[in-house]
Scaffold this active site. Structure first.
Site, short mmCIF file in Angstrom:
data_model
loop_
_atom_site.label_atom_id
_atom_site.label_comp_id
_atom_site.label_asym_id
_atom_site.label_seq_id
_atom_site.Cartn_x
_atom_site.Cartn_y
_atom_site.Cartn_z
N LYS A 156 17.05 3.13 1.58
CA LYS A 156 17.61 3.05 2.94
C LYS A 156 18.59 1.89 2.97
O LYS A 156 18.21 0.74 3.13
CB LYS A 156 16.48 2.85 3.95
CG LYS A 156 16.94 2.82 5.38
CD LYS A 156 15.72 2.66 6.29
CE LYS A 156 16.11 2.42 7.72
NZ LYS A 156 14.94 2.11 8.54
N LYS A 194 0.81 -1.18 0.00
CA LYS A 194 0.00 0.00 0.00
C LYS A 194 0.87 1.26 0.00
O LYS A 194 0.44 2.31 -0.44
CB LYS A 194 -0.89 0.04 1.24
CG LYS A 194 -1.92 -1.05 1.32
CD LYS A 194 -2.75 -0.86 2.58
CE LYS A 194 -3.70 -1.99 2.82
NZ LYS A 194 -4.35 -1.86 4.13
N GLY A 195 2.05 1.18 0.53
CA GLY A 195 2.86 2.37 0.78
C GLY A 195 3.20 3.23 -0.41
O GLY A 195 3.43 4.42 -0.26
N ASP A 249 14.33 -1.12 1.97
CA ASP A 249 14.94 -1.19 3.30
C ASP A 249 15.81 -2.44 3.33
O ASP A 249 16.92 -2.43 2.81
CB ASP A 249 13.81 -1.22 4.34
CG ASP A 249 14.28 -0.98 5.75
OD1 ASP A 249 15.49 -0.91 6.00
OD2 ASP A 249 13.42 -0.89 6.64
N ASP A 296 3.44 3.99 6.29
CA ASP A 296 2.65 3.90 7.51
C ASP A 296 3.41 3.26 8.67
O ASP A 296 4.48 2.69 8.51
CB ASP A 296 1.41 3.04 7.24
CG ASP A 296 1.76 1.55 7.14
OD1 ASP A 296 1.27 0.77 7.97
OD2 ASP A 296 2.54 1.18 6.24
N VAL A 347 10.20 5.65 8.71
CA VAL A 347 9.57 6.76 7.99
C VAL A 347 8.07 6.54 7.86
O VAL A 347 7.62 5.43 7.55
CB VAL A 347 10.19 6.90 6.59
CG1 VAL A 347 9.57 8.07 5.83
CG2 VAL A 347 11.70 7.08 6.69
N GLU A 398 8.31 1.37 -6.00
CA GLU A 398 8.33 1.01 -4.57
C GLU A 398 8.46 2.28 -3.73
O GLU A 398 9.08 3.25 -4.17
CB GLU A 398 9.51 0.06 -4.34
CG GLU A 398 9.72 -0.42 -2.94
CD GLU A 398 8.61 -1.33 -2.43
OE1 GLU A 398 7.52 -0.82 -2.16
OE2 GLU A 398 8.88 -2.53 -2.25
N ASP A 399 7.88 2.27 -2.55
CA ASP A 399 7.99 3.43 -1.67
C ASP A 399 9.38 3.52 -1.02
O ASP A 399 10.00 4.57 -1.01
CB ASP A 399 6.90 3.44 -0.60
CG ASP A 399 6.83 2.18 0.24
OD1 ASP A 399 7.55 1.19 -0.05
OD2 ASP A 399 6.03 2.15 1.20
#
Length: 183
Positions: free
Chosen positions: A129, A41-42, A101, A157, A151, A97-98
């Protein structure tokens, strides 16, 4: 603003990077049709803004991957909760992609799509990141980098909250926020 939030990137900084990424994508694809794959969802807010910043012909589709659950650290186990509706075979495909990580989610999705034989497969991320990267995966297009921190905002979220925030924030010590109850 809430006391646990520290501004990381403002609306203007985000918009500038989205515009830059759109230009880079247009230059690289030179009017070839692209299938943009939004990782839900991000990524949804970044995705919507990026779609409007690209002038090449494009199609959009969505996948939903999960590896975090209700935690702030990836479990390393990635499940696909929603698959694509379009075939990627012989298409130019760009995963949006948001944040990258650990890389577990992106690596899993990348390999799943690669098996479907796209003409090309690239990755665009809003945030890179690197400090927590566990697998060797890189984005072809990177909006901004992040050294460390959790974040939220602009679609990202914590336990399904804070997606609506218009800027990106470091969520300092989310466990003490008093809002960590499951939905």
């Amino acid at each position: 603003m809430r006391k646990n939030f520290k501004t990381l990137y403002t609306r203007d900084q985000i918009a500038e990077q989205v515009c830059r990424l759109g230009g880079e994508i247009d230059r690289d694809y030179q009017n070839r049709e692209i299938l943009l794959v939004c990782v839900l969802k991000g990524s949804f807010l970044f995705f919507a803004d990026l779609v409007r910043a690209i002038s090449c012909p494009l199609l959009v589709d969505f996948v939903r991957m999960a590896s975090y659950g209700c935690e702030t650290v990836s479990s390393g186990i990635v499940e696909m909760r929603k698959d694509l509706e379009f075939s990627v075979t012989d298409r130019e495909v760009l995963i949006v992609e948001d944040i990258i990580d650990t890389g577990y989610t992106l690596q899993s999705l990348f390999h799943r799509l690669l098996e479907r034989q796209p003409r090309s497969l690239k990755v665009c991320t809003l945030l890179d990141k690197r400090i927590d990267r566990k697998v060797p995966i890189e984005a072809d297009y990177v909006g901004m980098t992040l050294e460390e921190g959790f974040v939220v905002g602009y679609g990202l979220d914590y336990q399904e909250r804070y997606r609506e925030l218009p800027e990106l924030y470091i969520f300092e010590d989310p466990s003490s926020a008093g809002e960590g109850r499951p939905l």
